[in-house]
Design an enzyme around this catalytic site. Structure first.
Site, PDB file in Angstrom:
ATOM      1  N   ASP A  42       0.859  -1.172   0.000  1.00 54.21           N
ATOM      2  CA  ASP A  42       0.000   0.000   0.000  1.00 54.21           C
ATOM      3  C   ASP A  42       0.903   1.232   0.000  1.00 54.21           C
ATOM      4  OD1 ASP A  42      -3.252   0.517   1.538  1.00 54.21           O
ATOM      5  OD2 ASP A  42      -2.141   1.703   0.077  1.00 54.21           O
TER       6      ASP A  42
HETATM    7  C1  GLC Z   1      -4.239   4.339  -0.321  1.00 53.87           C
HETATM    8  C2  GLC Z   1      -5.173   3.198   0.011  1.00 53.87           C
HETATM    9  C3  GLC Z   1      -5.270   2.159  -1.076  1.00 53.87           C
HETATM   10  C4  GLC Z   1      -5.097   2.838  -2.416  1.00 53.87           C
HETATM   11  C5  GLC Z   1      -3.667   3.328  -2.489  1.00 53.87           C
HETATM   12  C6  GLC Z   1      -3.380   4.067  -3.803  1.00 53.87           C
HETATM   13  O1  GLC Z   1      -3.537   4.726   0.809  1.00 53.87           O
HETATM   14  O2  GLC Z   1      -4.974   2.512   1.233  1.00 53.87           O
HETATM   15  O3  GLC Z   1      -6.540   1.523  -0.937  1.00 53.87           O
HETATM   16  O4  GLC Z   1      -5.361   1.917  -3.472  1.00 53.87           O
HETATM   17  O5  GLC Z   1      -3.329   4.152  -1.395  1.00 53.87           O
HETATM   18  O6  GLC Z   1      -4.141   5.232  -3.843  1.00 53.87           O
END
Ligand code: GLC
Length: 734
Positions: free
Chosen positions: A276
């Site tokens: 993430d």
């Molecule tokens: C965010 C979220 C994730 C998302 C990623 C890219 O922090 O936790 O669900 O897909 O970053 O935006």
């Protein structure tokens, strides 16, 4: 020369690179030619600008083969420009463009929790396919969706992004979205790669506070939190995303048991795992790594293949290799997985996007129609007395109140991709248009909104109500900061002066219909007791007003069901239907017995149960029939009943099948959803509805953590919510 060589390699790999053995040979050949830096490049994802532009440094990195993927870079022109830089690199490995297409790209669909409320996976699949088509036309080849986190805590803002509290509904919706995004082959046409997230149990955050620790037993993980992920993997999800949170002492992004043992080992997942957003670097905050090198090592060791935004792999892996702290094979395995998905996504054959293709695809009428239809089917009618809804023949003047009524941006909900508020039909616009067609006058008074504001004017709303035949109040949440990521709420009451607005409107004595626009269950006890009708809209998307107009004026009957239990009070949380019975359950025959698992100041039951929702008609379900009274553990059982529409309008009912194993080697939930079917019936019509359950689906993980179906006695219900229903019994035999 290298382009020709690549083409030759490519052709050797079966031309279309569709034969997996040839694909692996192709990958072998590529890996053998990659430098360590180029390998690390494939494992690096960087963030584009919010408006979709690449950052200037991306071009140099791409040309040097030091960038594997971006998020947020989008648009055919922008992606083609950056892709050309990658194709000019020594090995011409294309970039994978990712974006959060969570419930639509430009045509915005209802938020996923609303989609789940439709109990219509076919429609959810079609919506995902439309989102994929729009994404692909804009150069996006990978979405960070579906979010399949089970959520039992509405304080958690991200409950809006998933399918709610139930493993079966969550699994059905996960598979539907993966199929919608990817189709059978996501290299083709208008398909994109999916990403099941957040692996795992991110929704179990203590206190419903986002990013917080989760402590979940392995059995609850395997029986409750894993099923939607497993179904997504079985549906062919190209990628998974590791979770931010500390799960039982090991953050998802450093959790080798989750990633290597379960996902890649037990389940045989052969796609790749992306971290993430900076979750690799956050391992330092977790205290699982002392520094960047330690964080990179922990994530690589755990099997996180691609690093999102933080650059610890690129900055540390060479030294870690040199010190023998990570093995070359670990790196090559991660690169292989990334290249494999790029191959499957068709990027080697077709790295570019037709220039300007967006104009023919975005906001297609059929996509807008689909969005309206899913919105209509997502609405859940929680209360409707005295015929408050739909608007009756005697109504000549309606007052619409509430700031959210005119808020187009709010209607799109959080994570609204490239959706534009200017495309949206607001609730007020939709109601006004439909009213005009019926010769009904509409007045609007803002009254109050989710945030207390100097323009709040409760008294103006109250006096306007006096002149109306029906008052429609649109209240709820502002998704720009109250829903989605980093939006946990400790207080679930209506924010701002909205509750005061409702009281003032009700004081007029006129019929009051409350339309709730929220991304979670809120404290609606007052509305339940005092409003004539309560209709949950969730965040309905681009066609919000069209759908709301159709539902409020009775062109369609709401038919959605709750994908989450609706607490009476925050104090009950977590409250969910598939709970255990415990040793001192409340005895319905003696509910006042003090020595039972109960509150002294509130019932245990939610305000509205999972699977609940009314319609403008009335249905009966009679004549339960079971195909067998004893079934082998490898067999299947069919249950049927006669569904009748006893009302005056065409409407849908969702027939739900629940089971309970009365005694087993470990305690079992008092109910578990195992099948459902949404059925449309004309007034006066009847249909015998049949649902089938394979006994292997009734298993659980025993004390040895092995999945099994244990022989024994089961109760089965066919009903229209997780409470009540027609009850039968059967025995599972070896
Ligand atoms: C965010 C979220 C994730 C998302 C990623 C890219 O922090 O936790 O669900 O897909 O970053 O935006």
């Amino acid at each position: 020369m290298t382009k020709i060589l690549l083409a030759v390699l490519f052709l050797c790999a079966g031309g279309t690179a569709s034969a997996s053995v040839d694909q692996e040979k192709f990958i072998d050949g590529l890996i053998a030619r990659m430098t360590p830096q180029e390998k690390l490049g494939q494992l690096q994802q960087l963030d584009g600008e919010a408006d979709g532009h690449a950052r200037s440094e991306h071009y140099g990195l791409a040309r040097g083969g030091l960038l594997g993927s971006t998020l947020n870079v989008r648009g055919s022109t922008e992606t083609n420009k950056l892709q050309q830089a990658a194709m000019d690199s020594r090995l011409h490995i294309p970039l994978l463009f990712g974006f959060d297409v969570i419930h639509g790209y430009r045509t915005i669909f209802p938020v996923p929790l609303g989609g789940a409320a439709s109990f219509d996976p076919g429609l959810v699949e079609r919506a995902a396919a439309a989102a994929a088509a729009e994404s692909r036309a804009c150069g996006v080849r990978w979405t960070f969706s579906p979010m399949v986190d089970i959520a039992r805590d509405p304080r958690w803002g991200r409950i809006v992004e998933g399918a709610g509290e139930d493993p079966y509904l969550g699994s059905v919706m996960a598979a539907a979205q993966v199929r919608g995004y990817q189709g059978g082959d996501y290299s083709r046409g208008s398909r994109i790669a999916a990403c099941a997230k957040h692996w795992a149990a991110y929704g179990a955050a203590e206190a419903g506070r986002d990013y917080n620790t989760a402590e979940v037993s392995e059995r609850t993980l395997r029986d409750v939190y894993f099923p939607p992920f497993k179904t997504a993997a079985e549906a062919g999800a190209a990628t998974f995303m590791s979770a931010f949170a500390d799960l039982n002492g090991t953050p998802g992004t450093a959790n080798s048991w989750l990633i290597r043992d379960v996902l890649k080992g037990e389940w045989g997942f052969d796609g790749f795992v992306v971290s993430d957003y900076t979750s690799v670097a956050e391992l330092i905050n977790h205290g699982i790594a002392a520094d960047g090198a330690g964080a990179a090592r922990a994530a690589i060791a755990a099997g996180v293949d691609m690093e999102m935004v933080s650059r610890l792999y690129a900055g540390n892996a060479a030294a870690l290799l040199a010190k023998g702290l990570i093995a070359p094979a670990q790196l090559d395995e991660a690169v292989r997985r990334v290249l494999r998905i790029k191959l499957r996504a068709g990027l080697f054959e077709d790295p570019f996007t037709p220039a300007g293709g967006e104009k023919d695809v975005l906001l297609k009428p059929e996509f807008l129609d689909l969005s309206r239809l899913l919105a209509e089917r997502s609405f859940v009618l929680l209360k409707n007395e005295r015929g408050t809804l739909p608007v009756g023949r005697t109504v000549k003047r309606i007052l619409v109140a509430g700031a959210l009524a005119g808020d187009k941006a709010a209607a799109l909900g959080p994570w609204s991709g490239d959706g534009s508020a200017s495309d949206a039909v607001s609730i007020l616009e939709g109601l006004s248009a439909r009213a005009a067609e019926k010769g009904i006058m509409i007045d609007y008074v803002r009254g109050a909104g989710p945030k207390a504001d100097l323009s709040d004017d409760i008294s103006a709303a109250a006096s306007a109500a006096a002149g109306a035949d029906l008052v429609i109040a649109v209240v709820g949440e502002d998704p720009s900061y109250m829903n989605g990521e980093a939006a946990s709420r400790a207080d679930l009451s209506l924010s701002g002066r909205q509750q005061e607005l409702l009281r003032a409107l009700a004081a007029s004595g006129k019929p009051l219909a409350v339309l709730l626009m929220s991304g979670r269950p809120l404290d609606m006890n007052w509305a339940d007791a005092n409003a004539g009708a309560l209709l949950q809209l969730w965040f309905p998307g681009t066609m919000a007003g069209k759908a709301a107009g159709a539902a409020v004026f009775g062109d369609v009957s709401p038919g959605g069901k709750l994908p989450v239990s609706w607490p009476r009070s925050v104090g009950q949380i977590p409250v969910y239907y598939n709970h255990k019975n415990g040793g001192r359950p409340v005895d319905p025959a003696n509910p006042e017995n003090r020595y039972a698992s109960r509150y002294i100041d509130l019932p245990n039951s939610p305000l509205y149960p999972f699977g609940y929702g009314l319609t403008y008609s009335s249905f009966t379900l009679t004549g339960l029939e079971l195909s067998r009274s004893t079934v082998t553990v490898s067999g299947k059982i069919e249950a049927s009943a006669l569904l009748s529409n006893k009302g005056a309008v065409r409407a849908d009912e969702v027939v739900q099948l629940y089971v309970r194993q009365l005694s087993a080697g470990v305690t079992r939930p008092v109910r578990e959803l195992k099948a459902f079917k949404r059925v449309t019936l004309e007034p006066g019509a009847s249909q015998r509805v049949s649902l089938e359950v394979p006994l292997p689906a009734l298993g659980f993980h025993g004390t040895d953590m092995k999945y099994r179906v244990e022989p024994g006695e089961f109760t089965l219900w066919l009903g229209t919510s997780s409470e009540g229903g027609l009850e039968g019994r059967f025995y599972a035999i070896p």
